[in-house]
Design an enzyme around this catalytic site. Structure first.
Site, short mmCIF file in Angstrom:
data_model
loop_
_atom_site.label_atom_id
_atom_site.label_comp_id
_atom_site.label_asym_id
_atom_site.label_seq_id
_atom_site.Cartn_x
_atom_site.Cartn_y
_atom_site.Cartn_z
CG ASP A 2 -1.94 1.09 1.26
OD1 ASP A 2 -2.93 0.95 1.98
OD2 ASP A 2 -1.75 2.10 0.55
CG ASP A 13 -2.73 3.38 -2.75
OD1 ASP A 13 -3.80 2.75 -2.70
OD2 ASP A 13 -2.20 3.92 -1.76
CD GLU A 14 -5.37 -0.98 -0.51
OE1 GLU A 14 -5.72 -1.95 0.14
OE2 GLU A 14 -6.10 0.00 -0.72
P1 TTP Z 1 -5.39 5.18 0.58
O1 TTP Z 1 -4.38 4.09 0.38
O2 TTP Z 1 -6.59 4.87 1.40
O3 TTP Z 1 -4.69 6.42 1.27
P2 TTP Z 1 -3.25 7.04 1.04
O4 TTP Z 1 -2.41 6.19 0.14
O5 TTP Z 1 -3.42 8.45 0.58
O6 TTP Z 1 -2.66 7.09 2.50
P3 TTP Z 1 -2.09 5.89 3.37
O7 TTP Z 1 -0.63 6.16 3.53
O8 TTP Z 1 -2.81 6.00 4.67
O9 TTP Z 1 -2.36 4.62 2.62
O10 TTP Z 1 -5.90 5.70 -0.82
C1 TTP Z 1 -5.05 5.76 -1.95
C2 TTP Z 1 -5.39 6.98 -2.79
O11 TTP Z 1 -6.76 6.93 -3.19
C3 TTP Z 1 -5.22 8.28 -2.05
O12 TTP Z 1 -3.89 8.79 -2.12
C4 TTP Z 1 -6.22 9.18 -2.72
C5 TTP Z 1 -7.31 8.26 -3.21
N1 TTP Z 1 -8.49 8.35 -2.31
C6 TTP Z 1 -9.52 9.22 -2.65
O13 TTP Z 1 -9.46 9.87 -3.70
N2 TTP Z 1 -10.58 9.35 -1.79
C7 TTP Z 1 -10.68 8.66 -0.61
O14 TTP Z 1 -11.66 8.81 0.15
C8 TTP Z 1 -9.60 7.74 -0.28
C9 TTP Z 1 -9.65 6.96 1.01
C10 TTP Z 1 -8.55 7.64 -1.16
MG MG Z 2 -2.23 4.10 0.42
#
Ligand code: TTP
Ligand code: MG
Length: 358
Positions: free
Chosen positions: A12, A107-108
């Protein structure tokens, strides 16, 4: 008897969208910064960096509220084309190790490296190598979880965020899981949590004490899944032929809408856009269900769905009416979605490729 344990990695990216922007504009690293919509246009935060998170800012918060919490917050517009390209670069790194990859979002991803020979088959070393390559080649950091199944790997990747690794071996799994709050379990949302709380359950160790019959009684089929999850058991395979199941689109209005008729032009516009997305991303897929989402001025949201084979105004408007009847508050956002028939897929590889491309 020797049980063969699987080796699952969950990767992630850290603060994904804003991390890409910080890499490209390093002056953003040390100031509160986010990617999202403009406060004046009633946008929401997609994600933000750690300096911004210190102010309590998080994904899906309204940008206006985020600015109120931190007036110096820099909000950048989302550049989805750029994030898709980075996502595809990440995929190229993952593919060096296995084809057993299940992308969950841009991103995952999960990887099943049980039969991977790299690094003498050490999932820990493979995860470290992936993280190192992402940093060296893309200038970004990722966190990883390594575990015997998807449930635990995903929870683990969150444990040492950002830029961290967490390994949970099969032997460590029972203790690891028993200490977790039930809210961490896949599929346990706010409603299930409240129900479990009433049963005196906060941690997985509490949940382990409830007999299967009681879980079935309270949660139906999901009760059986909970019974397994709270013991760290999850047999779901890494699904590398995962295909897009649905498509959705939404729009936040510049001003809340109180009258139903005012929604109609917005619904028409969203239908056109969703049809275009259907053509572009899932051309040959057959629609099975159509749905709407409304978010009200108090940020509460509701959905309504129907079995349908196409998305038309005649189908959408009654759904909006149904959803609308659940609140008297003005409407802040309208969303539309289509769910595809997964039994009837024309070109599966093409669909998988498109899913990865976002
Ligand atoms: P996430 O992996 O949930 O968050 P993140 O990568 O920004 O932070 P973390 O380090 O906690 O993993 O989501 C991945 C991307 O998806 C995030 O950068 C932006 C997008 N996203 C949205 O557009 N809206 C949302 O509500 C969420 C949760 C994510
Ligand atoms: Mg993330």
């Amino acid at each position: 008897m020797n049980t063969i344990h699987r080796k699952i990695i969950h990767i992630d990216m850290d603060c994904f969208f804003i991390a890409v922007e910080m890499r490209d504009q390093p002056e953003l690293y040390h100031i509160p910064a986010a990617v999202g919509g403009l406060p004046e246009k009633r946008g929401v935060i997609a994600t933000c960096n750690y300096p911004a998170r210190q102010f309590g800012i998080h994904s899906a918060m309204s940008s206006a509220q985020a600015k109120a919490r931190c007036p110096e917050l820099v909000i950048l517009p989302s550049d989805i084309t750029k994030y898709r390209q980075v996502s595809s670069d990440i995929h190229s790194i993952l593919k060096q190790f296995t084809n057993m990859i299940e992308p969950l979002s841009l991103d995952e991803a999960y990887l099943d490296v049980t039969h991977c020979d790299h690094h003498s088959g050490s999932a820990t070393l493979i995860a470290q190598n992936i993280r190192q390559q992402i940093e060296a080649k893309l200038g970004l950091t990722a966190s990883a979880g390594v575990a015997p199944n998807k449930l635990i790997a995903k929870i683990a990747s969150d444990m040492n965020k950002p830029n961290g690794l967490c390994v949970v071996t099969p032997a460590q799994t029972p203790i690891f899981v028993s200490q977790l709050p039930v809210a961490k379990l896949f599929g346990v949302g706010k409603a299930t949590c409240r129900k479990l709380d009433k049963l005196g359950v906060v941690y997985c160790s509490d949940l382990q004490k409830l007999p299967l019959s009681e879980l079935h009684h309270n949660f139906g089929k999901f009760g059986g899944i909970l019974h397994q999850y709270c013991r760290g058991i999850d047999n779901r395979p890494v699904n590398c032929s995962r295909i897009r199941k649905s498509l959705s689109i939404e729009h936040t209005f510049s001003k809340d809408i109180s009258h139903f008729d005012q929604l109609i032009p917005h619904a028409k516009h969203l239908i056109t856009q969703l049809k275009q997305q259907h053509q572009k991303k899932a051309k040959h897929r057959i629609i099975k269900r159509v749905g709407v989402k409304l978010k009200f001025a108090d940020f509460k949201q509701t959905t309504a769905e129907i079995t349908a084979y196409q998305i038309t105004l005649d189908i959408i408007l009654p759904l909006i009416r149904r959803a609308r009847s659940r609140s008297l508050k003005p409407i802040r956002l309208l969303g539309l979605s289509i769910t595809f028939d997964t039994d009837n897929i024309v070109d599966q590889q093409q669909q998988i490729d498109l899913l990865w491309a976002g």
